[in-house]
Design an enzyme around this catalytic site. Sequence first.
Site, short mmCIF file in Angstrom:
data_model
loop_
_atom_site.label_atom_id
_atom_site.label_comp_id
_atom_site.label_asym_id
_atom_site.label_seq_id
_atom_site.Cartn_x
_atom_site.Cartn_y
_atom_site.Cartn_z
N ARG A 117 34.56 87.92 54.53
CA ARG A 117 33.55 87.73 53.49
C ARG A 117 32.29 87.15 54.12
NH1 ARG A 117 36.17 84.34 48.67
NH2 ARG A 117 34.08 84.64 47.79
N HIS A 118 31.18 87.29 53.44
CA HIS A 118 29.94 86.64 53.87
C HIS A 118 30.13 85.14 53.88
CE1 HIS A 118 29.50 85.44 49.67
NE2 HIS A 118 29.87 86.68 49.36
N ASN A 124 28.16 80.97 45.23
CA ASN A 124 29.51 80.45 45.46
C ASN A 124 29.56 78.96 45.16
OD1 ASN A 124 29.88 82.60 48.32
ND2 ASN A 124 30.82 82.86 46.31
N ARG A 169 23.32 88.21 51.28
CA ARG A 169 24.27 87.23 51.82
C ARG A 169 25.14 87.82 52.93
NH1 ARG A 169 25.49 88.33 46.46
NH2 ARG A 169 27.62 88.93 45.86
N GLU A 190 29.30 94.08 46.37
CA GLU A 190 30.31 93.45 45.52
C GLU A 190 30.46 94.19 44.19
OE1 GLU A 190 32.95 92.19 45.11
OE2 GLU A 190 32.83 90.01 45.12
N HIS A 256 32.43 91.51 50.52
CA HIS A 256 32.63 90.62 49.39
C HIS A 256 34.10 90.62 48.96
CE1 HIS A 256 28.19 90.69 48.98
NE2 HIS A 256 28.35 91.94 49.37
#
Length: 304
Positions: A117-118, A124, A169, A190, A256
């Site tokens: 994931r980023h 987040n 991101r 995403e 994502h």
Amino acid sequence: YMLMKMAEGNCKIIFLETICNDPNIIERNVRLKIQQSPDYADQPDYETGVRDFKERLANYEKVYEPVQEGSYIKMIDMVKGQGGQLQVNNISGYLPGRIVFFLVNSHLTPRPILLTRHGESLHNVRGRVGGDTVLSEDGELYSKKLANFIEKRLKSEKTASIWTSTLQRTILTASPIVGFPKIQWRALDEINSGVCDGMTYEEIKKVMPEEFESRKKDKLRYRYPRGESYLDVIQRLEPVIIELERQRAPVVVISHQAVLRALYAYFADRPLREVPDIEMPLHTIIEIQMGVTGVEEKRYKLMD
């Protein structure tokens, strides 16, 4: 013949036959089998195990009959990647055609695929879904740690590539990585949360309780209003999966949570119903090693 009679009137059978005539590849595969097969875990002498396996192969060859009728696909010496043949007989329809397309573009060249994931984003931190925010301080730190990890892990590789989504991101997470080409895929974006984009789950529960409950009951099929479902994401990932199968060099996929759940489920052979609940933590690399003996997995947690 027995299988064809059993399936008659119920379903269509397509036989897939793989043929390898290269003695070097056969020898390599036999030795890999001895190293990794539980059948030979208690075999103290490696060469004895190799001889035993070759005797088994010889017995199989005595009774083996190639497929010559019905619907079938033959892959002949395609493991080498060059000069192989794909023979197709009595194949028609959309799904059989997709199977042929997939096999044409797949191979067994060992190489790693790294999924991550980023780095942590501002959304987040705030518990908000979707959006296109930048990285938090921890997210920026992860991007540097990821670059160092990839430099060490792939330093012996002649070629490799970095794939990201089109959202900033993931692009920012990949920015410290140098020496490898970077490719942006819109298909890696995403899951589209539609009208819920930018909201927290508590806000969704308060403002749209029916939507919140619908998602809770069936995350796999639930589609955000004006957005997507997990099934939609899985469908749009097909070209990404085909291209991953085609690659002969390592690939790092920075994407994502929902997208990586779907990709991971494909490679790990997880049931469709499990996709929305697969653990996909931040700041963790999942390395999937693709090879002739199957898929192996390692996880590296770079930050707590």
